[in-house]
Design an enzyme around this catalytic site. Structure first.
Site, PDB file in Angstrom:
ATOM      1  CB  CYS A  40      10.884 -15.929  -9.714  1.00 44.54           C
ATOM      2  SG  CYS A  40      11.754 -16.505  -9.912  1.00 44.54           S
ATOM      3  CG  HIS A  98       9.624 -12.312  -8.196  1.00 45.79           C
ATOM      4  ND1 HIS A  98      10.612 -13.505  -7.107  1.00 45.79           N
ATOM      5  CD2 HIS A  98       9.713 -12.823  -9.151  1.00 45.79           C
ATOM      6  CE1 HIS A  98      11.835 -13.503  -7.723  1.00 45.79           C
ATOM      7  NE2 HIS A  98      11.454 -13.272  -8.642  1.00 45.79           N
ATOM      8  CG  ASN A 146      14.998 -14.313  -8.297  1.00 52.99           C
ATOM      9  OD1 ASN A 146      14.097 -14.667  -8.054  1.00 52.99           O
ATOM     10  ND2 ASN A 146      14.919 -13.667  -9.375  1.00 52.99           N
TER      11      ASN A 146
HETATM   12  N1  COA Z   1      28.373  -6.724 -14.882  1.00 50.42           N
HETATM   13  C1  COA Z   1      28.809  -6.069 -15.467  1.00 50.42           C
HETATM   14  N2  COA Z   1      28.588  -5.895 -17.223  1.00 50.42           N
HETATM   15  C2  COA Z   1      26.909  -6.450 -17.385  1.00 50.42           C
HETATM   16  C3  COA Z   1      26.797  -7.217 -16.783  1.00 50.42           C
HETATM   17  C4  COA Z   1      27.112  -7.555 -15.287  1.00 50.42           C
HETATM   18  N3  COA Z   1      27.437  -8.462 -14.007  1.00 50.42           N
HETATM   19  N4  COA Z   1      25.973  -8.447 -17.277  1.00 50.42           N
HETATM   20  C5  COA Z   1      25.659  -8.195 -18.689  1.00 50.42           C
HETATM   21  N5  COA Z   1      26.807  -6.730 -18.572  1.00 50.42           N
HETATM   22  C6  COA Z   1      27.111  -5.743 -20.328  1.00 50.42           C
HETATM   23  C7  COA Z   1      26.047  -6.465 -20.863  1.00 50.42           C
HETATM   24  O1  COA Z   1      27.539  -7.658 -21.390  1.00 50.42           O
HETATM   25  C8  COA Z   1      25.925  -5.392 -21.851  1.00 50.42           C
HETATM   26  O2  COA Z   1      27.523  -5.081 -22.221  1.00 50.42           O
HETATM   27  P1  COA Z   1      26.778  -4.425 -23.613  1.00 50.42           P
HETATM   28  O3  COA Z   1      26.383  -3.264 -24.040  1.00 50.42           O
HETATM   29  O4  COA Z   1      28.734  -4.033 -24.286  1.00 50.42           O
HETATM   30  O5  COA Z   1      26.464  -5.329 -25.124  1.00 50.42           O
HETATM   31  C9  COA Z   1      25.977  -4.746 -20.928  1.00 50.42           C
HETATM   32  O6  COA Z   1      25.803  -4.816 -19.914  1.00 50.42           O
HETATM   33  C10 COA Z   1      24.121  -4.006 -20.667  1.00 50.42           C
HETATM   34  O7  COA Z   1      23.818  -5.717 -20.382  1.00 50.42           O
HETATM   35  P2  COA Z   1      22.429  -5.413 -21.110  1.00 50.42           P
HETATM   36  O8  COA Z   1      21.645  -6.551 -20.494  1.00 50.42           O
HETATM   37  O9  COA Z   1      21.071  -4.365 -22.243  1.00 50.42           O
HETATM   38  O10 COA Z   1      21.575  -4.900 -19.114  1.00 50.42           O
HETATM   39  P3  COA Z   1      20.330  -4.608 -18.785  1.00 50.42           P
HETATM   40  O11 COA Z   1      20.469  -3.108 -18.343  1.00 50.42           O
HETATM   41  O12 COA Z   1      19.084  -5.187 -19.355  1.00 50.42           O
HETATM   42  O13 COA Z   1      20.611  -5.243 -17.294  1.00 50.42           O
HETATM   43  C11 COA Z   1      19.858  -6.806 -16.312  1.00 50.42           C
HETATM   44  C12 COA Z   1      20.383  -6.426 -17.458  1.00 50.42           C
HETATM   45  C13 COA Z   1      20.122  -8.710 -16.118  1.00 50.42           C
HETATM   46  C14 COA Z   1      20.110  -6.622 -15.477  1.00 50.42           C
HETATM   47  C15 COA Z   1      18.690  -7.175 -16.558  1.00 50.42           C
HETATM   48  O14 COA Z   1      18.081  -7.158 -18.198  1.00 50.42           O
HETATM   49  C16 COA Z   1      17.284  -7.303 -15.391  1.00 50.42           C
HETATM   50  O15 COA Z   1      17.225  -7.295 -14.347  1.00 50.42           O
HETATM   51  N6  COA Z   1      16.158  -8.289 -16.467  1.00 50.42           N
HETATM   52  C17 COA Z   1      15.364  -8.930 -15.630  1.00 50.42           C
HETATM   53  C18 COA Z   1      16.341 -10.630 -14.503  1.00 50.42           C
HETATM   54  C19 COA Z   1      15.257 -11.162 -13.910  1.00 50.42           C
HETATM   55  O16 COA Z   1      14.866 -10.616 -13.591  1.00 50.42           O
HETATM   56  N7  COA Z   1      15.171 -12.156 -13.833  1.00 50.42           N
HETATM   57  C20 COA Z   1      14.627 -13.043 -13.125  1.00 50.42           C
HETATM   58  C21 COA Z   1      13.143 -12.938 -13.172  1.00 50.42           C
HETATM   59  S1  COA Z   1      12.066 -14.066 -12.781  1.00 50.42           S
END
Ligand code: COA
Length: 326
Positions: free
Chosen positions: A112, A253, A283
């Site tokens: 990215c 980004h 993204n």
């Molecule tokens: N829908 C519903 N629930 C979901 C889900 C979805 N699409 N994806 C994950 N969950 C669940 C998980 O399984 C977890 O459940 P649990 O507590 O029972 O285990 C819960 O939601 C929380 O998961 P978590 O990973 O802690 O959520 P989060 O608040 O960190 O959000 C992201 C997840 C991916 C949105 C967040 O971590 C994020 O944006 N990270 C950066 C990703 C990114 O930008 N990547 C590219 C960089 S260039």
């Protein structure tokens, strides 16, 4: 001598996939996706569209705006991790499609952050006087390496391409002022694609294990992103004798609205200065920064000389920030 952005262009494939569509594929909800990411829909490349096809549309728009004949481009740098094929470079394929024979053309693999890395490389060639007409792109079709059964990742990504044309200017108060790039290679496991390279060449096993898809530890990426973006933005501001209050606009980004909101809050920059479009594109990896710049520019946000703080982070981990004066 500085590099002035004299043309921008972007392209989004026609097909739109909404959060409601994803609710039918994985166990998720529109509400969860919007609250955690800010994303409502994303554009997906048609089966016959590859990364260079998206890039071609964006490049033509940027070249048109710059009034530059594609044949006169001297270098093409494209940030991408989803070239049409493992090699040659998507930039090389694009060069051929533009009918250009003059440019040396290469891809930059910084996920990215790829368009920021490409911009920095092109900037060096322009400043040194070696190149007068540079074409810089970010283009990715991440949905081709997305596991549509993995709710942790499939909600995030979309496809697209963005382009910028750079020309030299003697006016030091305009153009790319400085770009600051960083890599922490120890962190690659938190965001990567394990299969299809020399360590795990394509095989039935790779496919069975879904190693040809993006793997991500979202929580770790989130933490690293907020810290790294804040640090590199402060570095860029400091290098230019600026404070956050001197920033007119932010082009970032578009990974996640929460990442951007908290980075801007830490910096003390109002969110209203940051052009947002992840709601409609998700993204789009390397395409994100040039697409966002193009949208803001075409909406008339920028006036000559205004200050733009740019930032991006992606797999590697690779990130950077910089100051551009329009
Ligand atoms: N829908 C519903 N629930 C979901 C889900 C979805 N699409 N994806 C994950 N969950 C669940 C998980 O399984 C977890 O459940 P649990 O507590 O029972 O285990 C819960 O939601 C929380 O998961 P978590 O990973 O802690 O959520 P989060 O608040 O960190 O959000 C992201 C997840 C991916 C949105 C967040 O971590 C994020 O944006 N990270 C950066 C990703 C990114 O930008 N990547 C590219 C960089 S260039």
């Amino acid at each position: 001598m500085r590099s002035l952005i004299v043309g921008t262009g972007s392209y989004s494939p026609a097909k739109v996939v909404t959060n409601a569509d994803l609710e039918k594929l994985v166990d998720t909800t529109d509400q969860w996706i919007v609250e955690r990411t800010g994303i409502r829909e994303r554009h997906i490349a048609a089966p016959e569209e590859a990364t260079s096809d998206l890039a071609l549309h964006a490049a033509r728009k940027a070249l048109d705006q710059a009034g530059l004949d594609p044949k006169d481009v001297e270098m093409i740098a494209m940030g991408t991790v989803t070239a049409d094929m493992p090699w040659p470079a998507a930039a090389a394929v694009l060069q051929g499609r533009l009918g250009n024979k003059k440019a040396f053309a290469f891809d930059v693999s910084a996920a990215c952050a790829g368009s920021l890395y490409s911009l920095s490389i092109a900037d060096q060639f322009i400043r040194s006087g070696r190149v007068k007409n540079a074409l810089v792109l970010g283009a990715d079709t991440l949905t081709r390496i997305t596991d549509w059964t993995d709710r942790n990742t499939c909600i995030l990504f979309g496809d697209g391409a963005g382009a910028m044309v750079l020309r030299p200017t003697d006016d030091d108060r305009r153009g790319v002022q400085s770009l600051h790039l960083h890599t922490d290679g120890a962190l690659w496991p938190i965001l990567h694609m394990p299969g299809g390279g020399s360590r795990n060449p394509i095989s039935q096993k790779v496919v069975d294990e879904k190693s040809h898809y993006v793997k991500m530890n979202g929580r770790e990426v989130y933490k690293v992103a907020v810290r790294a973006l804040e640090e590199s933005c402060r570095e860029a501001l400091g290098a230019n004798g600026m404070t956050p209050g001197d920033v007119d606009f932010v082009i970032a980004h578009q990974a996640n609205k929460r990442i951007l909101d908290s980075t801007l809050e830490r910096l003390g920059i109002p969110a209203s200065k940051c052009w947002m479009n992840l709601e409609k594109y998700g993204n789009t990896s390397a395409a994100s920064v040039p697409t966002t710049l193009d949208e803001a520019a075409r909406a008339g946000w920028f006036t000559p000389g205004c200050s733009i703080l740019v930032m991006a982070i992606g797999g590697g981990m690779a990130w950077g920030a910089g100051i551009i004066r329009w």
